[in-house]
Design a protein around this motif. Structure first.
Motif, PDB file in Angstrom:
ATOM      1  N   GLY A 248       0.817  -1.209   0.000  1.00 58.67           N
ATOM      2  CA  GLY A 248       0.000   0.000   0.000  1.00 58.67           C
ATOM      3  C   GLY A 248       0.849   1.255   0.000  1.00 58.67           C
ATOM      4  O   GLY A 248       0.551   2.219  -0.710  1.00 58.67           O
ATOM      5  N   ALA A 249       1.936   1.229   0.803  1.00 61.14           N
ATOM      6  CA  ALA A 249       2.833   2.393   0.847  1.00 61.14           C
ATOM      7  C   ALA A 249       3.536   2.592  -0.496  1.00 61.14           C
ATOM      8  O   ALA A 249       3.726   3.725  -0.953  1.00 61.14           O
ATOM      9  CB  ALA A 249       3.866   2.207   1.957  1.00 61.14           C
ATOM     10  N   LEU A 250       3.928   1.483  -1.143  1.00 63.81           N
ATOM     11  CA  LEU A 250       4.578   1.581  -2.455  1.00 63.81           C
ATOM     12  C   LEU A 250       3.609   2.161  -3.487  1.00 63.81           C
ATOM     13  O   LEU A 250       3.986   3.017  -4.295  1.00 63.81           O
ATOM     14  CB  LEU A 250       5.070   0.208  -2.902  1.00 63.81           C
ATOM     15  CG  LEU A 250       5.749   0.150  -4.282  1.00 63.81           C
ATOM     16  CD1 LEU A 250       6.989   1.031  -4.315  1.00 63.81           C
ATOM     17  CD2 LEU A 250       6.105  -1.293  -4.651  1.00 63.81           C
ATOM     18  N   LYS A 251       2.359   1.716  -3.448  1.00 64.14           N
ATOM     19  CA  LYS A 251       1.362   2.250  -4.380  1.00 64.14           C
ATOM     20  C   LYS A 251       1.156   3.744  -4.157  1.00 64.14           C
ATOM     21  O   LYS A 251       1.055   4.527  -5.116  1.00 64.14           O
ATOM     22  CB  LYS A 251       0.042   1.500  -4.209  1.00 64.14           C
ATOM     23  CG  LYS A 251      -1.041   1.951  -5.167  1.00 64.14           C
ATOM     24  CD  LYS A 251      -2.328   1.154  -4.969  1.00 64.14           C
ATOM     25  CE  LYS A 251      -3.411   1.627  -5.922  1.00 64.14           C
ATOM     26  NZ  LYS A 251      -4.676   0.840  -5.730  1.00 64.14           N
ATOM     27  N   ASP A 252       1.097   4.155  -2.876  1.00 66.68           N
ATOM     28  CA  ASP A 252       0.952   5.582  -2.569  1.00 66.68           C
ATOM     29  C   ASP A 252       2.145   6.385  -3.084  1.00 66.68           C
ATOM     30  O   ASP A 252       1.995   7.505  -3.590  1.00 66.68           O
ATOM     31  CB  ASP A 252       0.821   5.786  -1.057  1.00 66.68           C
ATOM     32  CG  ASP A 252      -0.507   5.282  -0.511  1.00 66.68           C
ATOM     33  OD1 ASP A 252      -1.435   5.056  -1.318  1.00 66.68           O
ATOM     34  OD2 ASP A 252      -0.599   5.084   0.716  1.00 66.68           O
TER      35      ASP A 252
END
Length: 291
Positions: A248-252
């Motif tokens: 999720g952090a990578l996508k953000d």
């Protein structure tokens, strides 16, 4: 840094990157300009003005209308292309290493631009003074291969400062190829893109990420180290919740880069190392070409 075979790029012959007319030089090249000149592509007619070159008078039109008309042609100019390479240690990662994809992208971009007789400069951001101005033709591609092979992937790169040092006042299209794993850059990516737009350059961010970074299938205990600080080790346990949080952090992170690029009038494209150079150039980057 590992490279790819130049002979494998022949399928890219018909591609041409879009560059605004104001971003071309005064030198002859293969790119159309709004300026009228003496290429072989016909543009139109205008009435003769004293002092015009009589070689371009349309004598058939004179015979029909009893007036002198000049044939005009599209001027072909040379575009300016800059390629900035992030050669920090984090690019040496993945089953298909990111640095190999970076080298392949650089070679493919140079191949396309070489066919259009554009002016191309490649810069190692670990040492912004280390650049290669490509000669035209196959010699340029061979020089590029040698230049890339002599690059060592190591250490850290301050992307923001390195790009500012490497950027010139020449108008043109600028590719930054990186994973963008640089905290200083994350606080200033939009500012940097706007700075490059101020220099009348058209920035394009090519984010290179490996499959191992984009997809994590396994869970369990692991020992991790920062590839740019190999002496520092961290023990961690990956459960599904931790993995989902990371993804999720990578996508953000990727969404933020794209949004910052959009606001600054720049381009953003993800280049996965588990895709071929051909598919990336022909499919993922299709928004960059003249149609």
């Amino acid at each position: 840094m590992r490279t790819i075979s130049v002979d494998g790029l022949a399928g890219l012959d018909k591609l041409r990157f879009t560059i605004k007319n104001k971003s071309v030089t005064q030198y002859e090249g293969g790119r159309r300009s709004s300026i009228k000149g003496r290429s072989t592509e016909f543009s139109g007619f205008r009435e003769y003005i004293p002092g015009d070159d009589m070689r371009y008078v349309d004598w058939n039109a004179y015979g029909r209308f009893d007036r002198l008309y000049i044939k005009e042609y599209m001027e072909e100019r040379e575009g300016c292309i800059n390629i900035f390479l992030d050669t920090s240690a984090s690019m040496d990662f993945g089953g298909s290493p990111k640095d190999q994809m970076m080298a392949g992208l650089a070679e493919a971009i140079c191949y396309i631009c070489n066919k259009q007789r554009d002016s191309v400069t490649v810069t190692d951001l670990a040492d912004p003074g280390r650049t290669l101005k490509l000669p035209k033709g196959r010699l340029g591609l061979l020089r590029l291969e040698a230049f890339l092979r002599n690059i060592t992937i190591q250490g850290k790169v301050d992307l923001k400062e390195a790009v500012k040092r490497a950027a010139t006042g020449k108008h043109g299209l600028t590719f930054i190829i990186s994973d963008f794993y640089d905290e200083a850059f994350l606080d200033g990516e939009e500012e940097l893109c706007k700075f490059m737009r101020y220099l009348r350059q058209e920035p394009v961010l090519l984010q290179v990420l490996s499959r191992e970074e984009l997809e994590i299938d396994e869970t369990g205990a692991a020992r991790l180290h920062d590839i740019e600080m190999p002496d520092e080790m961290v023990s961690a346990t990956f459960d599904r919740l931790t993995v989902d949080g990371y993804l999720g952090a990578l996508k953000d992170f990727m969404t933020r880069l794209r949004s910052s690029a959009d606001r600054a009038g720049a381009g953003y494209y993800l280049c996965r190392t588990d895709r071929t150079i051909g598919r990336i150039l022909l499919e993922d980057l299709r928004g960059l070409y003249d149609i």
